[in-house]
Write an enzyme that holds these catalytic residues in place. Structure first.
Site, short mmCIF file in Angstrom:
data_model
loop_
_atom_site.label_atom_id
_atom_site.label_comp_id
_atom_site.label_asym_id
_atom_site.label_seq_id
_atom_site.Cartn_x
_atom_site.Cartn_y
_atom_site.Cartn_z
N LYS A 200 0.86 -1.19 0.00
CA LYS A 200 0.00 0.00 0.00
C LYS A 200 0.89 1.23 0.00
O LYS A 200 1.72 1.42 0.89
CB LYS A 200 -0.91 0.00 1.23
N ARG A 210 -10.78 10.06 1.66
CA ARG A 210 -10.62 10.78 2.93
C ARG A 210 -11.76 11.77 3.12
O ARG A 210 -12.16 12.07 4.24
CB ARG A 210 -9.24 11.43 2.99
N LYS A 224 1.29 10.00 5.67
CA LYS A 224 1.38 8.60 6.08
C LYS A 224 2.66 7.94 5.55
O LYS A 224 2.79 6.72 5.53
CB LYS A 224 0.14 7.85 5.60
N GLU A 240 7.54 -6.70 1.09
CA GLU A 240 6.33 -6.57 1.93
C GLU A 240 5.40 -7.77 1.73
O GLU A 240 4.85 -8.32 2.69
CB GLU A 240 5.56 -5.29 1.57
N LYS A 255 -2.20 -1.53 -3.85
CA LYS A 255 -3.03 -0.33 -3.78
C LYS A 255 -2.19 0.93 -3.84
O LYS A 255 -1.17 0.99 -3.12
CB LYS A 255 -3.81 -0.37 -2.45
N SER A 281 -10.28 5.49 -4.65
CA SER A 281 -11.25 6.57 -4.85
C SER A 281 -10.83 7.55 -5.93
O SER A 281 -11.64 7.94 -6.77
CB SER A 281 -11.47 7.29 -3.52
N TYR A 320 -15.17 0.97 -6.73
CA TYR A 320 -16.45 1.66 -6.51
C TYR A 320 -17.35 1.53 -7.74
O TYR A 320 -18.53 1.86 -7.69
CB TYR A 320 -16.20 3.13 -6.15
C1 PBG Z 1 -7.33 3.67 5.59
C2 PBG Z 1 -7.69 3.41 4.17
C3 PBG Z 1 -7.52 4.31 3.10
C4 PBG Z 1 -8.09 3.72 2.00
C5 PBG Z 1 -8.56 2.47 2.38
N1 PBG Z 1 -8.28 2.29 3.74
C6 PBG Z 1 -6.98 5.70 3.09
C7 PBG Z 1 -5.64 5.96 3.59
O1 PBG Z 1 -4.81 5.07 3.75
O2 PBG Z 1 -5.40 7.11 3.86
C8 PBG Z 1 -8.16 4.37 0.63
C9 PBG Z 1 -9.22 3.88 -0.27
C10 PBG Z 1 -9.53 4.74 -1.44
O3 PBG Z 1 -8.91 5.80 -1.67
O4 PBG Z 1 -10.44 4.37 -2.16
N2 PBG Z 1 -6.45 2.87 6.21
#
Ligand code: PBG
Length: 331
Positions: A200, A210, A224, A240, A255, A281, A320
């Site tokens: 990720k 968010r 992050k 990982e 991701k 998203s 989505y």
């Molecule tokens: C949180 C999480 C995130 C997403 C899924 N779980 C956001 C982040 O890590 O800040 C993102 C999903 C998306 O953007 O569709 N742990």
């Protein structure tokens, strides 16, 4: 392998007729590949549009159950549940994550009562519940790893107790998959699967999410980046994934999706395990916004993007677009 030369070989011959194009197609998208992420809020009979994600809403549990029923009717095998928590209920340590009656757990119970056969996936991370929006604890400007993992284990067990089928740790702490596996087993949840967000990345493509969950938009500093991966890295993603598999992950997520198809392809060829792409998203919103403006044929771009994940090696796709794609596939 012998490959002919022009003019004996004409690549266009296999493309000339629709039947032939169908016949030689190498990859197919099926409804079986789709996972539908959904947003849940407190209340009854509520639906709030997510401004940055056209067509996506936050739903109260009763409406979420209706959407789960819709997913089941469309033949979508699994859904993923994300809570949007009122800020008054958040605190520094994400206390609500350790509450077996929190919004996610109640949503899972309601869905499992109404649609027992659909797969329910729950994220494990503290960000929906912390006032600062980090996926872990936040002390003196840092995210303490092991202290966070201890809480994630409790969160995972609560979600499994509620009836969740698949635990999906998205927090990117070290050692959390192994710790969660142990905690689940100790609580009698040997059959609960783990879908690890193994690779990720710290990404700009999470912006609309968010907004949807009202968390993590004002992180500041390194954001992050001290736990999510640097977009520069590819070998590190393999490292990982190897660790998460060794710790007991049943499947791994890469991701975001579209900007990381190379990582997905490597993961599939190097490990040969179930690999899941997350079309996040921002990827959704880019296509949806261009469609709304008439700049692209949105349905076509959507189906092409999903097929791209299959071609790269995805066994399943969090998107989505799941209901929209499922409807097109049913035609
Ligand atoms: C949180 C999480 C995130 C997403 C899924 N779980 C956001 C982040 O890590 O800040 C993102 C999903 C998306 O953007 O569709 N742990």
């Amino acid at each position: 392998m012998s490959r002919g030369q022009y003019p004996a070989t004409r690549m266009r011959r296999n493309r000339m007729k629709a039947f032939a194009r169908r016949m030689v197609a190498e990859n197919r998208l099926s409804v079986d590949d789709l996972i539908w992420p959904m947003f849940v809020i407190e209340g009854t009979n509520l639906s709030e549009d997510v401004a940055s994600m056209p067509g996506v809403s936050r739903l109260s549990i009763d409406r979420l159950v209706d959407q789960a029923i819709e997913a089941n009717e469309l033949g979508i095998p699994a859904i993923a549940i994300f809570p949007s928590i009122e800020s008054s209920l958040k605190d520094e340590v994400g206390s609500l994550a350790r509450d077996g009656e929190n919004l996610v757990c109640r949503a899972v119970r309601a869905i499992k009562a109404a649609v027992p056969d659909i797969g329910v996936i729950c994220d494990v991370a503290l960000d929906p519940f912390t006032s600062h929006g980090h996926d872990g604890l936040y002390q003196d400007g840092e995210i303490p790893n092991d202290e966070t993992v201890a809480i994630l284990c409790e969160q995972a067990v609560h979600q499994a107790n509620a009836g969740c089928d698949i635990i999906a740790p998205s927090d990117m702490m070290d050692g959390r998959v192994g710790a969660i596996r142990e905690a689940l087993d100790a609580a009698g949840h040997q059959k609960v699967q783990i879908m690890a967000y193994a690779a990720k990345y710290a990404s700009g493509f999470y912006g609309p999410f968010r907004d949807a969950v009202k968390a993590g938009s004002g992180l500041g500093g390194d954001g992050k980046a001290t736990y999510q991966m640097d977009p520069s890295n590819s070998d590190e993603a393999m490292h990982e994934i190897a660790l998460d598999l060794a710790e007991g992950a049943d499947m791994v997520i890469v991701k975001p999706g579209m900007p990381y198809l190379d990582i997905l392809a490597r993961a599939k060829t190097e490990f040969g395990v179930p690999c899941v792409a997350y079309q996040v998203s921002g990827e959704f919103s880019m296509i949806a916004a261009a469609d709304a403006n008439g700049w692209m044929d949105g349905d076509r771009a959507m189906m092409e993007s999903l097929l791209g994940f299959k071609r790269a090696g995805a066994d399943a796709i969090l998107t989505y677009f799941a209901p929209k794609a499922a409807r097109i596939l049913a035609k």
